[in-house]
Scaffold this motif. Sequence first.
Motif, PDB file in Angstrom:
ATOM      1  N   SER A   1      34.851 -44.492  24.051  1.00  0.00           N
ATOM      2  CA  SER A   1      35.098 -45.647  23.195  1.00  0.00           C
ATOM      3  C   SER A   1      34.021 -45.858  22.147  1.00  0.00           C
ATOM      4  N   ALA A   2      32.852 -45.311  22.324  1.00  0.00           N
ATOM      5  CA  ALA A   2      31.773 -45.494  21.367  1.00  0.00           C
ATOM      6  C   ALA A   2      31.722 -44.382  20.327  1.00  0.00           C
ATOM      7  N   SER A   3      32.760 -43.581  20.246  1.00  0.00           N
ATOM      8  CA  SER A   3      32.725 -42.452  19.319  1.00  0.00           C
ATOM      9  C   SER A   3      33.706 -42.632  18.176  1.00  0.00           C
ATOM     10  N   VAL A   4      33.435 -41.932  17.093  1.00  0.00           N
ATOM     11  CA  VAL A   4      34.337 -41.928  15.955  1.00  0.00           C
ATOM     12  C   VAL A   4      35.684 -41.359  16.379  1.00  0.00           C
ATOM     13  N   GLU A   5      35.665 -40.395  17.302  1.00  0.00           N
ATOM     14  CA  GLU A   5      36.902 -39.777  17.758  1.00  0.00           C
ATOM     15  C   GLU A   5      37.839 -40.784  18.419  1.00  0.00           C
ATOM     16  N   SER A   6      37.273 -41.779  19.089  1.00  0.00           N
ATOM     17  CA  SER A   6      38.126 -42.760  19.746  1.00  0.00           C
ATOM     18  C   SER A   6      38.927 -43.548  18.721  1.00  0.00           C
TER      19      SER A   6
ATOM     20  N   LEU B   1      34.403 -49.433  13.367  1.00  0.00           N
ATOM     21  CA  LEU B   1      33.469 -48.704  14.239  1.00  0.00           C
ATOM     22  C   LEU B   1      32.332 -49.606  14.690  1.00  0.00           C
ATOM     23  N   PHE B   2      31.803 -50.417  13.780  1.00  0.00           N
ATOM     24  CA  PHE B   2      30.742 -51.357  14.142  1.00  0.00           C
ATOM     25  C   PHE B   2      31.230 -52.319  15.221  1.00  0.00           C
ATOM     26  N   ALA B   3      32.430 -52.844  15.035  1.00  0.00           N
ATOM     27  CA  ALA B   3      32.981 -53.792  16.015  1.00  0.00           C
ATOM     28  C   ALA B   3      33.202 -53.136  17.369  1.00  0.00           C
ATOM     29  N   CYS B   4      33.615 -51.877  17.368  1.00  0.00           N
ATOM     30  CA  CYS B   4      33.912 -51.187  18.630  1.00  0.00           C
ATOM     31  C   CYS B   4      32.660 -50.669  19.332  1.00  0.00           C
ATOM     32  N   THR B   5      31.584 -50.447  18.595  1.00  0.00           N
ATOM     33  CA  THR B   5      30.410 -49.816  19.194  1.00  0.00           C
ATOM     34  C   THR B   5      29.186 -50.714  19.243  1.00  0.00           C
ATOM     35  N   ASN B   6      29.297 -51.952  18.820  1.00  0.00           N
ATOM     36  CA  ASN B   6      28.158 -52.845  18.789  1.00  0.00           C
ATOM     37  C   ASN B   6      27.634 -53.104  20.204  1.00  0.00           C
ATOM     38  N   PRO B   7      26.439 -52.598  20.533  1.00  0.00           N
ATOM     39  CA  PRO B   7      25.928 -52.750  21.889  1.00  0.00           C
ATOM     40  C   PRO B   7      25.281 -54.112  22.152  1.00  0.00           C
ATOM     41  N   LEU B   8      25.113 -54.923  21.122  1.00  0.00           N
ATOM     42  CA  LEU B   8      24.364 -56.167  21.267  1.00  0.00           C
ATOM     43  C   LEU B   8      25.222 -57.386  21.583  1.00  0.00           C
ATOM     44  N   SER B   9      26.524 -57.234  21.518  1.00  0.00           N
ATOM     45  CA  SER B   9      27.368 -58.401  21.764  1.00  0.00           C
ATOM     46  C   SER B   9      28.694 -57.981  22.374  1.00  0.00           C
TER      47      SER B   9
ATOM     48  N   GLU C   1      41.032 -54.075   9.409  1.00  0.00           N
ATOM     49  CA  GLU C   1      39.855 -53.845  10.254  1.00  0.00           C
ATOM     50  C   GLU C   1      40.090 -54.395  11.655  1.00  0.00           C
ATOM     51  N   ALA C   2      40.580 -55.629  11.723  1.00  0.00           N
ATOM     52  CA  ALA C   2      40.852 -56.245  13.024  1.00  0.00           C
ATOM     53  C   ALA C   2      41.955 -55.480  13.750  1.00  0.00           C
ATOM     54  N   GLY C   3      42.969 -55.047  13.017  1.00  0.00           N
ATOM     55  CA  GLY C   3      44.048 -54.264  13.623  1.00  0.00           C
ATOM     56  C   GLY C   3      43.537 -52.974  14.231  1.00  0.00           C
ATOM     57  N   LEU C   4      42.586 -52.327  13.570  1.00  0.00           N
ATOM     58  CA  LEU C   4      41.979 -51.114  14.123  1.00  0.00           C
ATOM     59  C   LEU C   4      41.263 -51.407  15.437  1.00  0.00           C
ATOM     60  N   VAL C   5      40.495 -52.485  15.446  1.00  0.00           N
ATOM     61  CA  VAL C   5      39.757 -52.860  16.657  1.00  0.00           C
ATOM     62  C   VAL C   5      40.733 -53.226  17.777  1.00  0.00           C
TER      63      VAL C   5
ATOM     64  N   GLN D   1      42.361 -50.128  19.122  1.00  0.00           N
ATOM     65  CA  GLN D   1      41.414 -49.355  19.923  1.00  0.00           C
ATOM     66  C   GLN D   1      41.258 -49.976  21.305  1.00  0.00           C
ATOM     67  N   ARG D   2      41.081 -51.290  21.354  1.00  0.00           N
ATOM     68  CA  ARG D   2      40.934 -51.962  22.651  1.00  0.00           C
ATOM     69  C   ARG D   2      42.204 -51.783  23.494  1.00  0.00           C
ATOM     70  N   TRP D   3      43.359 -51.865  22.852  1.00  0.00           N
ATOM     71  CA  TRP D   3      44.626 -51.680  23.575  1.00  0.00           C
ATOM     72  C   TRP D   3      44.694 -50.263  24.136  1.00  0.00           C
TER      73      TRP D   3
END
Length: 156
Positions: free
Chosen positions: A25-30, A51-59, A75-79, A82-84
């Motif tokens: 999940s933290a990769s560009v490939e995901s 990618l920032f939203a999916c890989t942000n380790p601080l929140s 952007e939100a649709g991508l996130v 991805q979560r789905w």
Amino acid sequence: MITQQLLTQYQSQYYAWLLTRRAASASVESLASTLVDSQVDLNLHQVEAALFACTNPLSRGVILADEVGLGKTIEAGLVISQRWAEHRRNILIIVPANLRKQWHQELQDKFNLQSLILEAKNYNTIRKQENQNPFLMPSGPVICSYQFAKAKASWG
């Protein structure tokens, strides 16, 4: 020695396709695997924001905010997609009441995600007939208005 083929060619192709969609999940490939089924023409800044939203380790999440018309919905649709795809299925989208149908349509058309617009009538029906919390529907992201979310929020 005679060897037995365990999978048909079709099954092999299907498993290969599944494996390409299971990147970390933290990769560009995901994110790339999420886009396989989408109908979106992307700009670089939209991919970077997702990618920032999916890989942000601080929140546990981020706020996507920029100029009007730069593609925050995409952007939100991508996130969300991805979560789905990661089977993180408790997704609540809170928007102004006049944008609920637009979000529903965009998720369906661009990301092939069925969502549920939650309002008083179907909220009460789901509570009575299915005896479950309508905000936790497993069938897709839930969309509601600010006012509806505030009215149904548990404050205690």
